[in-house]
Design a protein around this motif. Structure first.
Motif, PDB file in Angstrom:
ATOM      1  N   UNK A 205      41.039  51.157  46.544  1.00  0.00           N
ATOM      2  CA  UNK A 205      40.948  49.782  47.037  1.00  0.00           C
ATOM      3  C   UNK A 205      41.988  48.887  46.359  1.00  0.00           C
ATOM      4  N   UNK A 206      42.187  49.086  45.048  1.00  0.00           N
ATOM      5  CA  UNK A 206      43.141  48.256  44.316  1.00  0.00           C
ATOM      6  C   UNK A 206      44.569  48.407  44.850  1.00  0.00           C
ATOM      7  N   UNK A 207      44.857  49.526  45.495  1.00  0.00           N
ATOM      8  CA  UNK A 207      46.176  49.738  46.088  1.00  0.00           C
ATOM      9  C   UNK A 207      46.347  48.972  47.391  1.00  0.00           C
ATOM     10  N   UNK A 208      45.233  48.620  48.053  1.00  0.00           N
ATOM     11  CA  UNK A 208      45.315  48.058  49.398  1.00  0.00           C
ATOM     12  C   UNK A 208      44.639  46.701  49.552  1.00  0.00           C
ATOM     13  N   UNK A 209      43.812  46.320  48.590  1.00  0.00           N
ATOM     14  CA  UNK A 209      42.957  45.148  48.744  1.00  0.00           C
ATOM     15  C   UNK A 209      43.738  43.842  48.723  1.00  0.00           C
ATOM     16  N   UNK A 210      43.108  42.810  49.280  1.00  0.00           N
ATOM     17  CA  UNK A 210      43.668  41.462  49.208  1.00  0.00           C
ATOM     18  C   UNK A 210      43.501  40.918  47.794  1.00  0.00           C
ATOM     19  N   UNK A 211      44.167  39.829  47.499  1.00  0.00           N
ATOM     20  CA  UNK A 211      44.070  39.224  46.169  1.00  0.00           C
ATOM     21  C   UNK A 211      42.630  38.829  45.867  1.00  0.00           C
ATOM     22  N   UNK A 212      41.934  38.317  46.872  1.00  0.00           N
ATOM     23  CA  UNK A 212      40.536  37.906  46.679  1.00  0.00           C
ATOM     24  C   UNK A 212      39.641  39.107  46.394  1.00  0.00           C
ATOM     25  N   UNK A 213      39.872  40.218  47.114  1.00  0.00           N
ATOM     26  CA  UNK A 213      39.066  41.419  46.903  1.00  0.00           C
ATOM     27  C   UNK A 213      39.320  42.014  45.518  1.00  0.00           C
ATOM     28  N   UNK A 214      40.565  42.027  45.097  1.00  0.00           N
ATOM     29  CA  UNK A 214      40.891  42.528  43.759  1.00  0.00           C
ATOM     30  C   UNK A 214      40.212  41.684  42.686  1.00  0.00           C
ATOM     31  N   UNK A 215      40.228  40.390  42.882  1.00  0.00           N
ATOM     32  CA  UNK A 215      39.591  39.475  41.930  1.00  0.00           C
ATOM     33  C   UNK A 215      38.107  39.773  41.820  1.00  0.00           C
ATOM     34  N   UNK A 216      37.481  40.048  42.947  1.00  0.00           N
ATOM     35  CA  UNK A 216      36.050  40.358  42.937  1.00  0.00           C
ATOM     36  C   UNK A 216      35.791  41.678  42.218  1.00  0.00           C
ATOM     37  N   UNK A 217      36.618  42.681  42.475  1.00  0.00           N
ATOM     38  CA  UNK A 217      36.430  43.984  41.845  1.00  0.00           C
ATOM     39  C   UNK A 217      36.597  43.915  40.332  1.00  0.00           C
ATOM     40  N   UNK A 218      37.473  43.060  39.863  1.00  0.00           N
ATOM     41  CA  UNK A 218      37.769  42.971  38.439  1.00  0.00           C
ATOM     42  C   UNK A 218      36.881  41.993  37.690  1.00  0.00           C
ATOM     43  N   UNK A 219      36.006  41.299  38.411  1.00  0.00           N
ATOM     44  CA  UNK A 219      35.116  40.325  37.771  1.00  0.00           C
ATOM     45  C   UNK A 219      34.121  41.020  36.850  1.00  0.00           C
ATOM     46  N   UNK A 220      33.706  40.323  35.790  1.00  0.00           N
ATOM     47  CA  UNK A 220      32.734  40.876  34.848  1.00  0.00           C
ATOM     48  C   UNK A 220      31.414  41.188  35.542  1.00  0.00           C
ATOM     49  N   UNK A 221      30.982  40.296  36.420  1.00  0.00           N
ATOM     50  CA  UNK A 221      29.759  40.509  37.193  1.00  0.00           C
ATOM     51  C   UNK A 221      30.104  40.396  38.666  1.00  0.00           C
ATOM     52  N   UNK A 222      29.676  41.377  39.451  1.00  0.00           N
ATOM     53  CA  UNK A 222      30.007  41.405  40.871  1.00  0.00           C
ATOM     54  C   UNK A 222      28.755  41.258  41.723  1.00  0.00           C
ATOM     55  N   UNK A 223      28.962  40.753  42.917  1.00  0.00           N
ATOM     56  CA  UNK A 223      27.888  40.639  43.904  1.00  0.00           C
ATOM     57  C   UNK A 223      27.749  42.004  44.574  1.00  0.00           C
ATOM     58  N   UNK A 224      26.604  42.688  44.395  1.00  0.00           N
ATOM     59  CA  UNK A 224      26.434  44.034  44.958  1.00  0.00           C
ATOM     60  C   UNK A 224      26.665  44.104  46.467  1.00  0.00           C
ATOM     61  N   UNK A 225      26.219  43.087  47.183  1.00  0.00           N
ATOM     62  CA  UNK A 225      26.388  43.107  48.638  1.00  0.00           C
ATOM     63  C   UNK A 225      27.861  42.953  49.020  1.00  0.00           C
ATOM     64  N   UNK A 226      28.575  42.112  48.292  1.00  0.00           N
ATOM     65  CA  UNK A 226      30.007  41.942  48.541  1.00  0.00           C
ATOM     66  C   UNK A 226      30.761  43.223  48.196  1.00  0.00           C
ATOM     67  N   UNK A 228      29.580  46.233  48.246  1.00  0.00           N
ATOM     68  CA  UNK A 228      29.261  47.242  49.261  1.00  0.00           C
ATOM     69  C   UNK A 228      30.071  47.019  50.537  1.00  0.00           C
ATOM     70  N   UNK A 229      30.254  45.749  50.902  1.00  0.00           N
ATOM     71  CA  UNK A 229      31.011  45.456  52.113  1.00  0.00           C
ATOM     72  C   UNK A 229      32.477  45.877  51.961  1.00  0.00           C
ATOM     73  N   UNK A 230      33.020  45.710  50.759  1.00  0.00           N
ATOM     74  CA  UNK A 230      34.398  46.152  50.493  1.00  0.00           C
ATOM     75  C   UNK A 230      34.476  47.673  50.582  1.00  0.00           C
ATOM     76  N   UNK A 231      33.476  48.346  50.016  1.00  0.00           N
ATOM     77  CA  UNK A 231      33.425  49.817  50.052  1.00  0.00           C
ATOM     78  C   UNK A 231      33.416  50.310  51.495  1.00  0.00           C
ATOM     79  N   UNK A 232      32.622  49.652  52.340  1.00  0.00           N
ATOM     80  CA  UNK A 232      32.520  50.056  53.740  1.00  0.00           C
ATOM     81  C   UNK A 232      33.816  49.752  54.492  1.00  0.00           C
ATOM     82  N   UNK A 233      34.421  48.625  54.179  1.00  0.00           N
ATOM     83  CA  UNK A 233      35.671  48.232  54.848  1.00  0.00           C
ATOM     84  C   UNK A 233      36.756  49.274  54.648  1.00  0.00           C
ATOM     85  N   UNK A 234      36.855  49.796  53.431  1.00  0.00           N
ATOM     86  CA  UNK A 234      37.908  50.748  53.121  1.00  0.00           C
ATOM     87  C   UNK A 234      37.466  52.204  53.270  1.00  0.00           C
ATOM     88  N   UNK A 235      36.267  52.400  53.824  1.00  0.00           N
ATOM     89  CA  UNK A 235      35.775  53.745  54.160  1.00  0.00           C
ATOM     90  C   UNK A 235      35.881  54.725  52.985  1.00  0.00           C
TER      91      UNK A 235
END
Length: 287
Positions: A205-226, A228-235
């Motif tokens: 995902x880090x190779x393809x994600x948007x800046x906002x998605x990368x920021x979410x992935x690297x956050x200390x605490x993440x929203x599980x639903x968000x 999961x949606x990223x995981x599904x988006x990138x299959x």
């Protein structure tokens, strides 16, 4: 020839009340152990030592893997977590130390040096892997390749012990089996979203994600639903199933080239869990 009983033999060194009560241990490296035992037990010279050599190698691997589970957070104050951390260090040292004792008492001093060199190489590769991760220079493909390389180092050290007829195929068969093992673990990780930052999905995902998605992935605490949606988006999970299926086909093709049909049949049996995993309704849907 004795049947495979390495896990039962290893329990003698791993089942201590203090360890099992206060800390978790890594998964036993059963696929790699079965492979090494299968190859060595067919050896005209080393067949009598196949159990000993496989046992000490798996104990060293357990030691390295146990050390990998030690938290690097020095701020842990809670008594149970602190005790678990300390016991992981001690347990890892104990497992690793057993191979010195067992091999020296059996008179295999040369093998101590060979395995010791393999330990050093595994740790060097591991540090390179961690450094690339820390610098965010890791690609998804490199993650799989380097993880497999780290996990195979101890067992690859036996390449010089193999019969001439299988000497050339041992490294590739070991690599393919370990790759299947790693991919299966990555699928389980992707389906539970556990330790996602350490896995293939994260680096993909880090190779393809948007800046906002990368920021979410690297956050200390993440929203599980968000997340999961990223995981599904990138299959992530479907791609991992497809990678496992491709690796298993490569492995089957490689095993068909073996001169020994008996060994080939035994290795196919070792790989049956991968086939069962790929034949589940969930896997069939994703593939």
């Amino acid at each position: 020839m004795n049947s495979y009983r390495i896990p039962e033999m290893a329990q003698k060194y791993m089942e201590y009340d203090m360890i099992t009560k206060h800390t978790d241990l890594p998964h036993f490296p059963d696929y790699r152990a079965r492979l090494l035992y299968a190859f060595l037990s067919k050896h005209s010279t080393f067949s009598n030592y196949s159990e000993l050599f496989t046992l000490v190698t798996t104990l060293v691997q357990m030691g390295l893997d146990t050390h990998d589970m030690v938290s690097i957070n020095n701020n842990v104050k809670e008594m149970r977590a602190s005790r678990s951390r300390q016991l992981k260090v001690l347990a890892g040292d104990y497992f690793s130390g057993r191979f010195y004792y067992l091999l020296s008492h059996a008179g295999h001093i040369q093998l101590i040096g060979i395995i010791s060199n393999a330990i050093c190489e595994a740790n060097r590769l591991k540090m390179n892997l961690y450094q690339l991760m820390k610098q965010l220079k890791m690609s998804a493909d490199d993650y799989i390749k380097q993880t497999v390389e780290v996990k195979t180092q101890l067992f690859m050290a036996f390449a010089g012990f193999m019969e001439e007829s299988v000497h050339g195929v041992w490294p590739e068969i070991l690599r393919l089996f370990t790759q299947c093992e790693v991919l299966m673990q990555e699928i389980n990780r992707s389906e539970t979203a556990q330790q996602y930052r350490d896995g293939w999905g994260y680096w993909h995902i880090m190779q393809q994600a948007s800046k906002e998605e990368k920021k979410h992935l690297q956050a200390e605490e993440t929203d599980p639903s968000k997340l999961r949606s990223i995981w599904l988006k990138y299959k992530i999970t479907p791609q991992l199933y497809q990678m496992l299926n491709a690796s298993m086909k490569q492995l089957q093709d490689k095993l068909q080239t073996l001169d020994s049909k008996e060994l080939g049949k035994e290795l196919l049996q070792i790989g049956e869990p991968f086939m069962r995993y790929l034949s589940t309704p969930k896997a069939m849907e994703e593939i």
